[in-house]
Design a protein around this motif. Structure first.
Motif, PDB file in Angstrom:
ATOM      1  N   GLY A  40       5.420  -0.663   7.358  1.00  0.00           N
ATOM      2  CA  GLY A  40       5.415  -0.709   5.734  1.00  0.00           C
ATOM      3  C   GLY A  40       3.999  -0.136   5.449  1.00  0.00           C
ATOM      4  O   GLY A  40       3.163   0.449   5.939  1.00  0.00           O
ATOM      5  N   ASP A  41       3.690  -0.887   4.281  1.00  0.00           N
ATOM      6  CA  ASP A  41       2.414  -0.430   3.560  1.00  0.00           C
ATOM      7  C   ASP A  41       1.158  -0.503   4.287  1.00  0.00           C
ATOM      8  O   ASP A  41       0.185   0.199   4.107  1.00  0.00           O
ATOM      9  CB  ASP A  41       2.080  -1.196   2.569  1.00  0.00           C
ATOM     10  N   VAL A  42       1.073  -1.319   5.392  1.00  0.00           N
ATOM     11  CA  VAL A  42      -0.143  -1.542   6.277  1.00  0.00           C
ATOM     12  C   VAL A  42      -0.218  -0.541   7.388  1.00  0.00           C
ATOM     13  O   VAL A  42      -1.105  -0.252   7.789  1.00  0.00           O
ATOM     14  CB  VAL A  42      -0.123  -3.095   6.734  1.00  0.00           C
ATOM     15  N   HIS A  56       2.584   5.658   3.593  1.00  0.00           N
ATOM     16  CA  HIS A  56       3.174   6.018   2.353  1.00  0.00           C
ATOM     17  C   HIS A  56       3.443   5.083   1.216  1.00  0.00           C
ATOM     18  O   HIS A  56       3.547   5.481   0.015  1.00  0.00           O
ATOM     19  CB  HIS A  56       4.810   6.350   2.799  1.00  0.00           C
ATOM     20  N   ALA A  57       3.377   3.890   1.565  1.00  0.00           N
ATOM     21  CA  ALA A  57       3.572   2.747   0.651  1.00  0.00           C
ATOM     22  C   ALA A  57       4.672   2.862  -0.422  1.00  0.00           C
ATOM     23  O   ALA A  57       4.335   2.648  -1.470  1.00  0.00           O
ATOM     24  CB  ALA A  57       2.222   2.640   0.046  1.00  0.00           C
ATOM     25  N   ILE A  58       5.882   2.933   0.223  1.00  0.00           N
ATOM     26  CA  ILE A  58       7.316   2.956  -0.431  1.00  0.00           C
ATOM     27  C   ILE A  58       8.055   2.164   0.498  1.00  0.00           C
ATOM     28  O   ILE A  58       8.145   2.069   1.499  1.00  0.00           O
ATOM     29  CB  ILE A  58       7.656   4.468  -0.870  1.00  0.00           C
ATOM     30  N   GLU A  59       9.318   1.526  -0.483  1.00  0.00           N
ATOM     31  CA  GLU A  59       9.844   0.730   0.003  1.00  0.00           C
ATOM     32  C   GLU A  59      10.798   1.445   1.285  1.00  0.00           C
ATOM     33  O   GLU A  59      11.051   0.489   2.254  1.00  0.00           O
ATOM     34  CB  GLU A  59      11.140   0.131  -1.108  1.00  0.00           C
ATOM     35  N   PRO A  60      11.429   2.214   1.183  1.00  0.00           N
ATOM     36  CA  PRO A  60      12.275   3.042   2.118  1.00  0.00           C
ATOM     37  C   PRO A  60      11.527   3.262   3.501  1.00  0.00           C
ATOM     38  O   PRO A  60      11.877   2.744   4.419  1.00  0.00           O
ATOM     39  CB  PRO A  60      12.467   4.325   1.708  1.00  0.00           C
ATOM     40  N   THR A  61      10.169   3.467   3.436  1.00  0.00           N
ATOM     41  CA  THR A  61       9.559   3.470   4.728  1.00  0.00           C
ATOM     42  C   THR A  61       9.300   2.379   5.181  1.00  0.00           C
ATOM     43  O   THR A  61       9.293   1.981   6.479  1.00  0.00           O
ATOM     44  CB  THR A  61       8.055   4.360   4.391  1.00  0.00           C
TER      45      THR A  61
HETATM   46  C1  LIG Z   1       3.911  -2.511  -8.822  1.00  0.00           C
HETATM   47  C2  LIG Z   1       4.713  -1.849  -7.767  1.00  0.00           C
HETATM   48  C3  LIG Z   1       5.654  -1.059  -8.070  1.00  0.00           C
HETATM   49  C4  LIG Z   1       6.342  -0.516  -7.004  1.00  0.00           C
HETATM   50  N1  LIG Z   1       7.494   0.330  -7.121  1.00  0.00           N
HETATM   51  C5  LIG Z   1       7.829   0.770  -6.099  1.00  0.00           C
HETATM   52  C6  LIG Z   1       9.282   1.553  -6.322  1.00  0.00           C
HETATM   53  O1  LIG Z   1       9.850   1.895  -7.311  1.00  0.00           O
HETATM   54  N2  LIG Z   1       9.997   2.141  -4.976  1.00  0.00           N
HETATM   55  C7  LIG Z   1       9.336   2.079  -3.886  1.00  0.00           C
HETATM   56  O2  LIG Z   1       9.886   2.403  -2.940  1.00  0.00           O
HETATM   57  N3  LIG Z   1       8.350   1.161  -3.758  1.00  0.00           N
HETATM   58  C8  LIG Z   1       7.647   0.498  -4.675  1.00  0.00           C
HETATM   59  N4  LIG Z   1       6.538  -0.044  -4.722  1.00  0.00           N
HETATM   60  C9  LIG Z   1       5.962  -0.358  -3.323  1.00  0.00           C
HETATM   61  C10 LIG Z   1       6.820  -1.099  -2.339  1.00  0.00           C
HETATM   62  O3  LIG Z   1       6.830  -2.290  -3.028  1.00  0.00           O
HETATM   63  C11 LIG Z   1       6.150  -1.373  -1.038  1.00  0.00           C
HETATM   64  O4  LIG Z   1       6.022  -0.288  -0.493  1.00  0.00           O
HETATM   65  C12 LIG Z   1       6.935  -2.506  -0.166  1.00  0.00           C
HETATM   66  O5  LIG Z   1       6.962  -3.662  -0.760  1.00  0.00           O
HETATM   67  C13 LIG Z   1       6.209  -2.750   1.071  1.00  0.00           C
HETATM   68  O6  LIG Z   1       6.546  -3.630   1.975  1.00  0.00           O
HETATM   69  P1  LIG Z   1       5.778  -4.341   3.047  1.00  0.00           P
HETATM   70  O7  LIG Z   1       6.619  -5.224   3.830  1.00  0.00           O
HETATM   71  O8  LIG Z   1       5.238  -3.399   3.638  1.00  0.00           O
HETATM   72  O9  LIG Z   1       4.639  -5.236   2.143  1.00  0.00           O
HETATM   73  P2  LIG Z   1       4.804  -6.256   1.057  1.00  0.00           P
HETATM   74  O10 LIG Z   1       6.152  -6.152   0.286  1.00  0.00           O
HETATM   75  O11 LIG Z   1       3.565  -6.239   0.003  1.00  0.00           O
HETATM   76  O12 LIG Z   1       4.906  -7.563   1.884  1.00  0.00           O
HETATM   77  C14 LIG Z   1       3.886  -8.097   2.371  1.00  0.00           C
HETATM   78  C15 LIG Z   1       3.840  -9.586   2.475  1.00  0.00           C
HETATM   79  O13 LIG Z   1       2.842 -10.175   3.522  1.00  0.00           O
HETATM   80  C16 LIG Z   1       2.496 -11.388   2.948  1.00  0.00           C
HETATM   81  N5  LIG Z   1       1.143 -11.492   3.213  1.00  0.00           N
HETATM   82  C17 LIG Z   1       0.114 -10.805   2.989  1.00  0.00           C
HETATM   83  N6  LIG Z   1      -1.056 -11.197   3.766  1.00  0.00           N
HETATM   84  C18 LIG Z   1      -0.601 -12.250   4.632  1.00  0.00           C
HETATM   85  C19 LIG Z   1      -1.169 -13.130   5.789  1.00  0.00           C
HETATM   86  N7  LIG Z   1      -2.576 -13.215   5.916  1.00  0.00           N
HETATM   87  N8  LIG Z   1      -0.294 -13.998   6.081  1.00  0.00           N
HETATM   88  C20 LIG Z   1       0.939 -14.123   5.681  1.00  0.00           C
HETATM   89  N9  LIG Z   1       1.629 -13.278   4.866  1.00  0.00           N
HETATM   90  C21 LIG Z   1       0.894 -12.407   4.319  1.00  0.00           C
HETATM   91  C22 LIG Z   1       2.535 -10.856   1.358  1.00  0.00           C
HETATM   92  O14 LIG Z   1       2.190 -12.160   0.508  1.00  0.00           O
HETATM   93  C23 LIG Z   1       3.623 -10.210   1.272  1.00  0.00           C
HETATM   94  O15 LIG Z   1       4.647 -11.159   0.957  1.00  0.00           O
HETATM   95  C24 LIG Z   1       5.992  -0.630  -5.597  1.00  0.00           C
HETATM   96  C25 LIG Z   1       4.844  -1.386  -5.441  1.00  0.00           C
HETATM   97  C26 LIG Z   1       4.068  -1.921  -6.529  1.00  0.00           C
HETATM   98  C27 LIG Z   1       2.851  -2.819  -6.253  1.00  0.00           C
END
Ligand SMILES: Cc1cc2nc3c(=O)[nH]c(=O)nc-3n(C[C@H](O)[C@H](O)[C@H](O)COP(=O)(O)OP(=O)(O)OC[C@H]3O[C@@H](n4cnc5c(N)ncnc54)[C@H](O)[C@@H]3O)c2cc1C
Length: 208
Positions: A40-42, A56-61
């Motif tokens: 994901g984003d990280v 990429h920092a997008i949901e599909p990825t």
């Molecule tokens: C305002 C906004 C609009 C967006 N719109 C879109 C869109 O329209 N389309 C799209 O594809 N993408 C969109 N995105 C991006 C999308 O939300 C992210 O790419 C996606 O959520 C990434 O998923 P992830 O699981 O990697 O991270 P996240 O969804 O950020 O999940 C990470 C989780 O880890 C938790 N966490 C963090 N640190 C710790 C820790 N130390 N211990 C335990 N838990 C922790 C967080 O609380 C969070 O719940 C948007 C993002 C934002 C901010």
């Protein structure tokens, strides 16, 4: 105004993990520490079109990364071929969408505008394969929405479009013939990230 994204990596300082713009991962979504995966984003993983490392920092990825990392953590051997960059936004009743390597300065480019409405298309090519695209058009125009889906499919599948390349160069607004003739939907339905058929309720195949 858009400022892009910046991955929060400070908490990994001193961890020994290799980080760049994100946690650097291999084709199994594994970090430089064999038992640590990132998704994901990280994660800084492979971009589908360029093959380069990217955040990429997008949901599909994030979803695809999660499936692949989870499968590998559970003991399977799943290689990830890369994620397609997709961004879609609506601004002032205009849909703007970009796919893949939409800003590749070395790609062959065809573009067009409509005289009767605010609509723009840009198609980027490597040979007869689409590697990127931009669509801009009224949100109320059904062809804006339809073509977003079809163009994404053409870029994602990387299908060779043959003579339809010339057709699209002449009219980048007429996506449907190329999409149907190249059987893009069928190609993507067969493509599953975990290498097995995906089934929705009712046994309908879905692309994941
Ligand atoms: C305002 C906004 C609009 C967006 N719109 C879109 C869109 O329209 N389309 C799209 O594809 N993408 C969109 N995105 C991006 C999308 O939300 C992210 O790419 C996606 O959520 C990434 O998923 P992830 O699981 O990697 O991270 P996240 O969804 O950020 O999940 C990470 C989780 O880890 C938790 N966490 C963090 N640190 C710790 C820790 N130390 N211990 C335990 N838990 C922790 C967080 O609380 C969070 O719940 C948007 C993002 C934002 C901010």
């Amino acid at each position: 105004m858009a400022t892009g994204i910046k991955t929060n990596l400070e908490w990994l300082q001193g961890s020994g993990l290799t980080v760049n713009r994100g946690v650097v991962v291999d084709e199994h979504l594994r970090s430089s520490a064999p038992s640590v995966y990132a998704a994901g984003d990280v994660a800084e993983g492979r971009d589908l079109i360029s093959g380069a490392a990217a955040v990429h920092a997008i949901e599909p990825t994030a979803q695809e990364h999660g499936r692949v990392a989870g499968a590998n953590m559970a003991g399977r051997d799943v290689r990830y071929r890369g994620s397609l960059l997709v961004n879609i936004v609506e601004v002032c009743h205009l849909d703007v969408a970009s796919f893949g390597a939409w800003d590749d300065p070395t790609a062959e480019v065809a573009s067009g505008v409509k005289a009767d409405r605010p609509a723009y298309r840009k198609l980027l090519w490597r040979g007869d394969r689409l590697t990127g695209a931009i669509i801009l058009g009224p949100s109320s125009d059904i062809w804006t929405t339809n073509d977003v889906g079809m163009l994404k499919g053409l870029v994602q599948s990387g299908v060779a479009l043959g003579r339809f390349k010339a057709h699209l160069a002449r009219n980048p607004f007429d996506i449907k013939p190329a999409f149907i003739a190249s059987r893009t939907t069928g190609r993507l339905l067969d493509e599953t990230i975990l290498g097995r058929p995906a089934k929705a309720p009712g046994d309908t195949p879905v692309a994941v």
